[in-house]
Design an enzyme around this catalytic site. Sequence first.
Site, short mmCIF file in Angstrom:
data_model
loop_
_atom_site.label_atom_id
_atom_site.label_comp_id
_atom_site.label_asym_id
_atom_site.label_seq_id
_atom_site.Cartn_x
_atom_site.Cartn_y
_atom_site.Cartn_z
N HIS A 280 0.81 -1.22 0.00
CA HIS A 280 0.00 0.00 0.00
C HIS A 280 0.84 1.27 0.00
O HIS A 280 0.39 2.31 -0.48
CB HIS A 280 -0.93 0.02 1.22
CG HIS A 280 -1.74 1.27 1.32
ND1 HIS A 280 -2.65 1.64 0.36
CD2 HIS A 280 -1.75 2.26 2.25
CE1 HIS A 280 -3.21 2.79 0.70
NE2 HIS A 280 -2.67 3.19 1.83
N CYS A 281 2.07 1.20 0.52
CA CYS A 281 2.80 2.45 0.78
C CYS A 281 3.87 2.80 -0.24
O CYS A 281 3.87 3.90 -0.78
CB CYS A 281 3.42 2.38 2.17
SG CYS A 281 2.21 2.44 3.52
N ILE A 282 4.81 1.91 -0.48
CA ILE A 282 6.00 2.28 -1.26
C ILE A 282 5.66 2.72 -2.68
O ILE A 282 6.24 3.69 -3.18
CB ILE A 282 7.03 1.13 -1.25
CG1 ILE A 282 7.51 0.90 0.20
CG2 ILE A 282 8.23 1.47 -2.12
CD1 ILE A 282 8.47 -0.26 0.36
N ASP B 284 3.57 6.46 -2.01
CA ASP B 284 4.04 7.61 -1.23
C ASP B 284 4.89 8.61 -2.01
O ASP B 284 4.82 9.82 -1.73
CB ASP B 284 4.79 7.12 0.01
CG ASP B 284 3.84 6.54 1.04
OD1 ASP B 284 2.62 6.54 0.77
OD2 ASP B 284 4.29 6.09 2.11
#
Length: 434
Positions: free
Chosen positions: A270-272, A275
């Site tokens: 979900h993040c890398i 972001d």
Amino acid sequence: MACIDENIRSRSAKVGIVGLGYVGLPLAVAFSEAGFKVLGFDIQQKRVDLVNQGKPYIADVSEARLSSALANNLLEATTDQSRLGEVDAICVCVPTPLTKTKDPELSYVISESEVVSRYLQKGQLVVLESTTYPGTTREVMLPILERSGLKAGQDFYLAFSPEMIDPGSKKYTIKNTPKIVGGINHESTKLAELLYQQVADIVIPVSCPEVAELTKVFQNVFRSVNIALVNELAHLCEKMGLSVWEVIDAASTKPFGYMPFYPGPGIGGHCIPLDPYYLANKAREFDFHTRFIELAAEINEHMPYHVVFRILEALNDRGKSLNGAKILVLGVAYKKDVEDTRESPALKIIQLLHEKGAEVSYNDPYVSQIHVPAGDMKSVELSGECLASADCVVIAADHSSYNISEVVARAKLVFDTRGATRGLKGNNIVRLGE
């Protein structure tokens, strides 16, 4: 503040967790294990029912832990958000995806803030955990919450504390991973710090929500940039006839000033993958362009295309066209030993292979079904016949349960995107970065 402070210390406070996904459900269980009564909220009735039946749907929460929380009457899930008024602290763990144009999609944060505002009570603590750009808590969430008629920092308390979940990790948990908190004022920070001290060994207060927000984004951008660097090195090693895996192993012998990162088919979770774009979007408000960060994101996003090109080359070298070839993909999760397919590069690889005319199947012991543009797909049984019948077996996620030696022994061609075949020799092995 005194009342909620005392309730947290005595663990008589009731904690509300909004969003029972990969972040929210482990957090809900952690607070219940610390002795707090927890009310979990989710818009999906199926999730709520599974929680209340003691049936976890993510690997990081075992059935034993969930059942224990329910048996002790410390955890309940509901879709009824009017019950937000029952809790002392509200932790918001909702998705923060990207739009099709790669702009921040804050609709979940905004809609949940509107709901919380309707039921906000004097003295409550609200904490946003969703990864987002610096300024979200103060600029987006705070004004919506104050529509309640209550004043932030005075009538209720507001902070940001980024989730620090590593899906599938046996080493790092909520308890032993440092927790960062930043409130809109001193009182909000102290309350958030106190709350998370009940479930985390180390809690680190920072000066404001913006620092906490940027810290989380920077942690993920750090990984994105370094993964892009090693992915680019893999391209170079292929052209030079060297092994990127051997280079990394040799470089890792240096005991200072170096940290190993490894190439792969792309980045997921979900993040890398998201972001860098959250930070780039915010930076443009200041007439600043994060060229280095955005370039790294582009390199990582290109990796599935490079993998498909390498598969095409490998088949061509054996007199086989990709169009009509039988391709078996091993692992569609974004990393090994998890069931999480969010932003998984394997899904993009499957899509691209379909577009090139390949006949694609997949196996993943953690993921029984996926949806790609070509339609729904189900995991096939990983038999010797299945391996032998494929024109190419692609290792996209190197799950521990895979017997790589057997895969190599039975497959006509193996394309390894993860370095799982290092140490094995065979004319049928082609590795990314070599």
